[in-house]
Write an enzyme that holds these catalytic residues in place. Structure first.
Site, mmCIF file in Angstrom:
data_model
loop_
_atom_site.group_PDB
_atom_site.id
_atom_site.type_symbol
_atom_site.label_atom_id
_atom_site.label_comp_id
_atom_site.label_asym_id
_atom_site.label_seq_id
_atom_site.Cartn_x
_atom_site.Cartn_y
_atom_site.Cartn_z
ATOM 1 N N SER A 96 83.118 41.603 33.128
ATOM 2 C CA SER A 96 82.307 41.747 34.338
ATOM 3 C C SER A 96 81.251 42.819 34.148
ATOM 4 O O SER A 96 81.466 43.792 33.418
ATOM 5 C CB SER A 96 83.208 42.128 35.521
ATOM 6 O OG SER A 96 82.445 42.533 36.640
ATOM 7 N N TYR B 156 89.176 47.049 39.747
ATOM 8 C CA TYR B 156 88.750 45.766 39.173
ATOM 9 C C TYR B 156 88.006 45.994 37.860
ATOM 10 O O TYR B 156 88.309 45.376 36.832
ATOM 11 C CB TYR B 156 87.867 45.017 40.172
ATOM 12 C CG TYR B 156 87.206 43.787 39.600
ATOM 13 C CD1 TYR B 156 87.958 42.669 39.264
ATOM 14 C CD2 TYR B 156 85.826 43.742 39.411
ATOM 15 C CE1 TYR B 156 87.350 41.538 38.733
ATOM 16 C CE2 TYR B 156 85.219 42.613 38.889
ATOM 17 C CZ TYR B 156 85.983 41.511 38.551
ATOM 18 O OH TYR B 156 85.376 40.396 38.025
#
Length: 335
Positions: free
Chosen positions: A127, A152
């Site tokens: 990501s 995350y």
């Protein structure tokens, strides 16, 4: 080829599976269909895949090691694309354990299954959030990513480290893709474009964080999937130019690569909203709010490495991509 796609009922996974099947690959979809967002959307994506020749499906979680091992043993994938994960930056502030279960324990199960079943290439979702507090723009894969600002992001950074370990120890070719703000038809309801569209059509105000001044490298779903396929088809080997005295985070003496996959054209959020208003034919009432914890002000992908190695060339402007999303949304929800 036989390709296992985790997160096959998800936004990127369903579109990728569709493209792989269209070119003649066999695809085993693997997804737990959890309720992080409305499972009916996941069911609808899956309903489009089920009738297609070459598609089969297993409903299970990444952290279910027995189910994972059985899927690999039965299907015998030649390549694996791991797109399943607990997604979302803000939710990781509320429920961090979900990210450890899916993104750490689950990814460990993927790596072990690939190792013991002779998989020829593992491509996995990282990501853009790994860049965290890095303010050097554009974000390049050679940059340090040691300062994540959400759980995350930390789990995605951990995935890259775990993948490198398996590439080094066991010769498993791995490629990590740092996705930059993917949007388009069949997208995730927890993301800005979906939320904004629903609220504007309902006549409700939209929450605009950082007063709309942050920028995002919005990347259209078809461009993302094209990049994933190009990467999947290019199995990495050891980088002959890798220098252990000046190591690059993006390559290795092992068969390991990390790439940014983005549009390479950041857009201010206020401009993105303007385009959406034009497509919907109505104006938004905006609640201008400060930057949220865990968010970063800007993202901007340097995609030189991916272009050099695969010929990746994103081509969809936001005006086209947002219009396609709005057309899909109106049809799907009859709005």
């Amino acid at each position: 080829m036989r390709i296992l796609v985790t997160g096959a009922a998800g936004f990127i996974g369903s579109k990728l599976s569709e493209r792989l099947l269209a070119r003649g690959d066999q695809v085993l979809g693997y997804d737990n269909l959890n309720d992080y967002y409305d499972p009916r959307l996941k069911d609808a994506r899956l309903a489009r895949l089920n009738p297609l020749d070459g598609f089969s499906f297993v409903r299970a979680s990444l952290e279910d090691r027995a189910a994972m091992d059985a899927a690999f043993s039965d299907f015998k994938p030649e390549r694996v694309v791991n797109l399943a994960a607990q997604a979302g930056v803000r939710y990781s502030l509320e429920n961090p354990h979900a990210y450890v279960d899916s993104n750490i324990v689950g990814f460990m199960n993927i790596l072990e299954a690939c190792r013991h079943n002779g998989v020829g290439h593992l491509v996995y979702a990282s990501s853009s959030s790994v860049y965290g507090n890095n303010r050097k723009l554009p974000f390049a894969v050679e940059d340090s990513v040691d300062h994540p600002v959400s759980m995350y992001a930390a789990t995605k950074k951990a995935n890259e480290l775990m993948a490198h370990t398996y590439s080094h120890l066991f010769g498993l070719p791995t490629t990590g893709l740092r996705f930059f703000t993917v949007y388009g038809p069949w997208g995730r309801p927890d993301m800005a474009l979906f939320l904004f569209t629903r609220r504007i059509l309902a006549g409700e105000p939209i929450d605009v964080f950082n007063h709309g001044h942050h920028t995002r490298d919005f990347t259209y779903i078809d461009d993302i999937v094209e990049g994933v396929i190009r990467t999947l088809d290019r199995v990495p080997g050891p980088d002959p130019d890798y220098d252990p005295l000046a190591p690059s985070p993006a390559t290795s003496s092992a068969p390991y690569r990390v790439y940014n996959i983005g549009n390479n054209r950041p857009v201010e959020l206020l401009r993105y909203i303007e385009v959406l208003e034009d497509c919907l034919g109505r104006k938004a009432e905006k609640n201008l709010l400060p930057l949220q914890p865990g968010d970063v002000p800007d993202t901007y992908a340097d995609v030189v490495a991916l272009q050099r190695d695969t010929g990746y060339s994103p081509s969809t402007p936001i005006e086209t991509g947002v219009a396609r999303f709005v057309a899909w949304y109106r049809e799907f929800y009859r709005a």
